[in-house]
Design an enzyme around this catalytic site. Structure first.
Site, short mmCIF file in Angstrom:
data_model
loop_
_atom_site.label_atom_id
_atom_site.label_comp_id
_atom_site.label_asym_id
_atom_site.label_seq_id
_atom_site.Cartn_x
_atom_site.Cartn_y
_atom_site.Cartn_z
N SER A 123 0.80 -1.17 -0.01
CA SER A 123 0.01 -0.16 -0.08
C SER A 123 0.77 1.44 0.01
O SER A 123 2.06 1.17 0.41
CB SER A 123 -0.81 -0.01 1.13
OG SER A 123 -1.57 1.29 1.64
N TYR A 175 -0.25 0.12 10.43
CA TYR A 175 -0.68 -0.42 8.94
C TYR A 175 0.44 -0.04 7.86
O TYR A 175 1.19 -1.17 7.52
CB TYR A 175 -2.06 -0.02 8.51
CG TYR A 175 -2.21 -0.53 7.14
CD1 TYR A 175 -2.32 -1.68 6.69
CD2 TYR A 175 -2.66 0.56 6.08
CE1 TYR A 175 -2.54 -2.10 5.42
CE2 TYR A 175 -3.05 -0.01 4.88
CZ TYR A 175 -2.86 -1.04 4.43
OH TYR A 175 -3.36 -1.52 3.05
#
Length: 353
Positions: A156, A181
């Protein structure tokens, strides 16, 4: 009846000592692909892309069967006899279950992490680190045991944190302003790089840093929980019978209209990029790098407010909500390397379904 469908076999490794109704799927293009967390938002659209190309696809996911059936039936309906699909409910912590999944040779494995919210990770850092490390390493170890050495890891843009844009793969990542994350994905990228480039390594790996996905071309295959609150809000506005509204977090950023700047990419384009990454590795020579890192983004900056004004149904009110902890002001890709390495670039506009 899904289990009796010639195109779809549904098994549950977690409940049965052996795979039930789970013969390896037919691969009309000659390629078998295993997709981990294949019912996630980007994952399920990648499964659709693989099936449309005639691949045999095995999806492993922790989603309960009753929740998975609607998406699996729609995938089978959309692809007809182009590709073949099976679903196995698997916990990646269970080595025995994983070994049973490798009942055929896979030409590639695609891994989509199960947790993918920057904001949620701020309150659940342990869960994110544990899930991403444990699941990825368990899957790679199972691949090693079964001589499968081609991996697409779906990462990501969150790994860039608040570093300056446009983000290039060659630029250093920055933990400042990032989230657990993003940090966990960055750590896993480094682990995979070390495995791939070790002396004598048989591996080919590609990590894809996906920028902001959008689009719901087939609502029946969407997961119950979407990774983007913005996509969820737009879906709710579409289904609202009166006075639809979408909230935009933050109105005082140093941007054109005060909202964050993002690089929005249609989920179908991202799915195509994952398949093209596998195809590139199948053709990759031994002289080429064993590990590659690529951005999947458009390179086009768009504020969140602009995005909502394009995507929301006519008459939708755009509301201002407080800033979210963990949001960075700007995140835009330099997509040059993906175009050079894969021939990939986004095709679908912001208005695409």
């Amino acid at each position: 009846d899904l289990a009796s469908s010639p195109q779809l076999s549904v098994g549950c490794v977690a409940e049965h000592p052996l795979l039930c109704s789970a013969q390896p799927p037919l691969a009309r293009c000659g390629r078998q692909v295993l997709v981990s967390s294949g019912l996630s938002y980007i994952g399920v659209h990648t499964v659709l892309e693989l099936l449309q190309r005639g691949c045999g696809v095995t999806v492993i996911d922790s989603t309960p069967r009753e929740e998975a059936e609607a998406a699996l039936a729609k995938l089978s309906q959309l692809t007809g006899d182009l590709g073949s699909l099976r679903f196995l409910q698997v916990n990646l912590d269970d080595d025995d279950s994983l070994d049973k999944v490798f009942d055929c040779h896979y030409d590639a494995v695609m891994h989509f992490v199960g947790r993918n919210s920057s904001s949620d990770s701020l309150s659940q850092p342990y869960e994110y680190y544990d899930n991403h490390f444990r699941s990825t390493l368990a899957l790679v170890e199972a691949m090693r045991r079964h001589n499968c050495h081609v991996l697409v890891f779906s990462s990501s843009a969150a790994v860039y944190g608040s570093s300056p844009t446009p983000h290039s793969e060659g630029n250093p990542t920055c933990f400042q302003g990032g989230s657990p994350y993003g940090h966990s994905l960055l750590f896993m990228e480094q682990v995979l790089r070390d495995i791939a480039v070790a002396a004598g390594s048989p591996w080919k790996m590609t990590c894809l840093r996906c920028f902001n996905p959008f689009g719901t071309p087939h609502k029946e295959i969407l997961p119950a929980r979407l990774p983007s609150k913005l996509v969820e809000g737009l879906l709710q506005a579409e289904s609202s019978s009166s006075d639809p509204s979408v909230a935009v977090n933050g109105c005082d950023y140093a941007t054109e209209d005060g909202s964050c700047v993002r690089d929005f990419v249609h989920v179908s384009d991202l799915a195509r990029g994952h398949v093209m990454a596998a195809e590139e590795m199948w053709a990759r020579s031994s002289e080429e790098p064993r590990f590659k890192l690529l951005n999947l983004g458009s390179g086009v900056p768009t504020t969140v407010r602009q995005f909502v004004s394009v995507r929301a149904p006519e008459g939708t009110s755009i509301l201002t909500a407080p800033r979210r902890t963990g949001d960075v002001e700007q995140s835009v890709a330099d997509p040059t390397r993906a175009k050079l390495e894969l021939g990939w670039q986004p095709e679908l506009p912001l208005t695409a379904p």
